[in-house]
Design an enzyme around this catalytic site. Structure first.
Site, PDB file in Angstrom:
ATOM      1  N   CYS A 154     -36.277  22.431 -26.132  1.00 20.31           N
ATOM      2  CA  CYS A 154     -34.759  22.844 -26.280  1.00 20.31           C
ATOM      3  C   CYS A 154     -34.178  22.891 -27.776  1.00 20.31           C
ATOM      4  CB  CYS A 154     -34.013  22.088 -25.447  1.00 20.31           C
ATOM      5  SG  CYS A 154     -32.174  22.756 -25.319  1.00 20.31           S
ATOM      6  N   CYS A 175     -32.072  25.956 -19.410  1.00 22.25           N
ATOM      7  CA  CYS A 175     -32.081  25.505 -20.736  1.00 22.25           C
ATOM      8  C   CYS A 175     -30.674  24.646 -20.870  1.00 22.25           C
ATOM      9  CB  CYS A 175     -31.843  26.605 -21.753  1.00 22.25           C
ATOM     10  SG  CYS A 175     -31.734  25.941 -23.559  1.00 22.25           S
TER      11      CYS A 175
END
Ligand code: FAD
Length: 462
Positions: free
Chosen positions: A391, A213
């Protein structure tokens, strides 16, 4: 309040139900800010150690996001008794919510559930750590001394955090004013440091390695900015983002939007700055300048958020499964190993050239299921993973920019709106809907990413 009743036996229609519920919920949230709940009706697996059976048709290494979803999918395909998942941890964590835990918007206990409750019922849970993989002999060895053989192997071992590669860590976490959302042990320290902030530099780092991430190192920065504004301390804070990367974010469309945000919030961004040392007793962080080898700068801090260097699982080393950098070497479209036809990979441990996220795991899982089905029938894999990843860039306590893109860094947005704009609905997606989608969709092997819904939302045009 919106209620959705999910019956695990009717899995075929559940993905649709969940997505529909998600959309209905968004609309409801928009209309009246109501609360969303899902109630789930599933059997709970009872765990156990290794039985005498030491051969499984499919062995899954790792019981994280990728391992559990593939365990569930393979169970449906070949029967629970033919599948084993090797995973040592007693608890399974939904890591994406740690961003909000570090900012005090969620509590840590909301992120974890016993591993026993997420292992698909009937699938064998081998509660051990794999120590050695021998793909030539279709065998793995565990730390409990067991040798398990397989017909097909799915590697879902995640990645390793390397706090120890920063001088002064991990022991520096014993001091106050420093935290890291990337590990269970340090995520609450971020929130403590933020609450105790008085005056000075609040520094957020991004390491010189691949990370999971890639947005998370700056999400906590925007949340900290918002918290300091809310508590009247922002004028006493210099917020600094020191990143090893030459860009703020890898996809231009979203990077442009983020540059606007950092400018408007008076956040300093230093590109190509890599954290190499923390002197926690003196509250100093040392960054090397990647463009000027040998040069480093010392920053004093009142608060430091560390994103650690990360790397492939150590167990892959020397297994002949890894690529030159140590990641699992798989075909980027089929997820089949490039050398061993009965080995497959999913998630953070692979060398797939996309951003490592749970959203990527979801999209990979449906492709991988198809690939394995074909390989079992001695057919050629025919479904291709396009690198989809997502994301949710949290930019405050109620806004998100929902980045979604593919291997080429091209936006692959689900909703028919410009997702590079900060959105309140997307925040509710991140904070309230995605966790449900994770526990009741992805981990049950029922959520393969938003691809079909994207088509629907764009009237078949995307
Ligand atoms: C702070 C933070 C924020 C994030 N935000 C987002 C987000 O907003 N959206 C998003 O999609 N993703 C996000 N992610 C990333 C996401 O959590 C990961 O990409 C995802 O969990 C990867 O799944 P995985 O199965 O590859 O690895 P993991 O879920 O990490 O699972 C790996 C598993 O392998 C096990 N394992 C390791 N070594 C061994 C061994 N030797 N033997 C047996 N088992 C082993 C581990 O115990 C673990 O259970 C975030 C992550 C963090 C930390």
């Amino acid at each position: 309040m919106v209620g959705v009743n999910v019956n695990c036996n009717r899995y075929i229609s559940v993905t649709t139900q969940i997505m529909a519920a998600a959309l209905t919920s968004q609309a409801a949230l928009l209309r009246r800010g109501s609360r969303v709940f899902f109630s789930v009706n599933c059997h709970v697996h009872s765990s156990g150690g290794v039985t005498s059976k030491e051969h499984y048709k499919i062995v899954v290494l790792g019981g994280g996001s990728g391992g559990i979803t593939m365990g569930a999918r393979m169970k449906r395909k070949i029967g629970a008794e033919n599948v084993a998942i090797v995973e040592p941890s007693e608890m399974h964590y939904y890591q994406p919510i740690w961003t909000l835990v570090g900012a005090g918007a969620k509590i840590i206990t909301s992120s974890g559930r016993p591993t026993a409750s997420v292992i698909p019922p009937g699938v064998k849970w081998v509660k051990s750590r794999v120590m050695n993989i021998d793909p030539k002999n279709n065998t793995v060895f565990t730390d409990s001394g067991h040798k398990i053989s397989y017909d097909y192997l799915i590697v879902a071992l995640g990645l390793q955090l390397h706090y120890e590669k920063i001088k002064g860590l991990p022991e520096g976490f014993e001091h106050p004013k420093i935290g890291s959302n990337y590990s269970l042990q340090t995520v609450e320290k971020t929130w403590t440091a933020l609450q105790n902030f008085k005056e000075g530099n609040a520094i957020f780092s991004f390491p010189n390695t691949p990370v999971k991430c890639a947005g998370a190192p700056q999400k906590i920065m925007y949340l900290s900015d918002a918290f300091l504004r809310k508590t009247g301390k922002r004028s006493k804070a210099n917020i600094i983002y020191n990143t090893s990367l030459p860009v703020l974010f890898g996809v231009k469309k979203y990077a442009d939007a983020l540059w606007e945000i950092v400018k408007s919030r008076h956040i300093d961004v230093n590109l190509r700055h890599n954290l190499i040392e923390v002197r926690a007793d003196r509250r100093e962080a040392v960054f090397e300048d990647l463009d000027r080898p040998g040069e480093s700068k010392v920053f004093e801090y009142e608060m430091l958020h560390v994103t650690p260097p990360m790397g492939p699982p150590a167990v892959l080393k020397g297994s002949s499964l890894e690529d030159h950098a140590g990641w699992l070497d798989v075909n980027k479209h089929t997820l089949q190993h490039n050398k061993y036809a009965n080995v497959f990979g999913i998630g953070d441990c692979t060398n797939l050239p996309t951003s490592k996220t749970a959203a990527a795991v979801a999209a990979q899982s449906s492709v991988l299921q198809r690939t394995i089905t074909k390989v079992m029938k001695k057919d050629k894999p025919d479904k291709e993973y396009d690198g989809y990843t997502s994301c949710p860039l949290v930019t405050s306590y109620n806004t998100v920019i929902l980045a979604e893109f593919d291997y080429n860094g091209q936006p692959l947005e689900t909703f028919p709106v410009d997702q590079s704009k900060e959105s309140r609905i997307m925040y509710h997606m991140k904070a309230d809907i995605m966790p449900h989608l994770y526990w009741h969709g992805l981990l049950k092997g029922l959520w393969g990413g938003p691809g079909p819904y994207r088509k629907l939302m764009h009237l078949g045009m995307k």
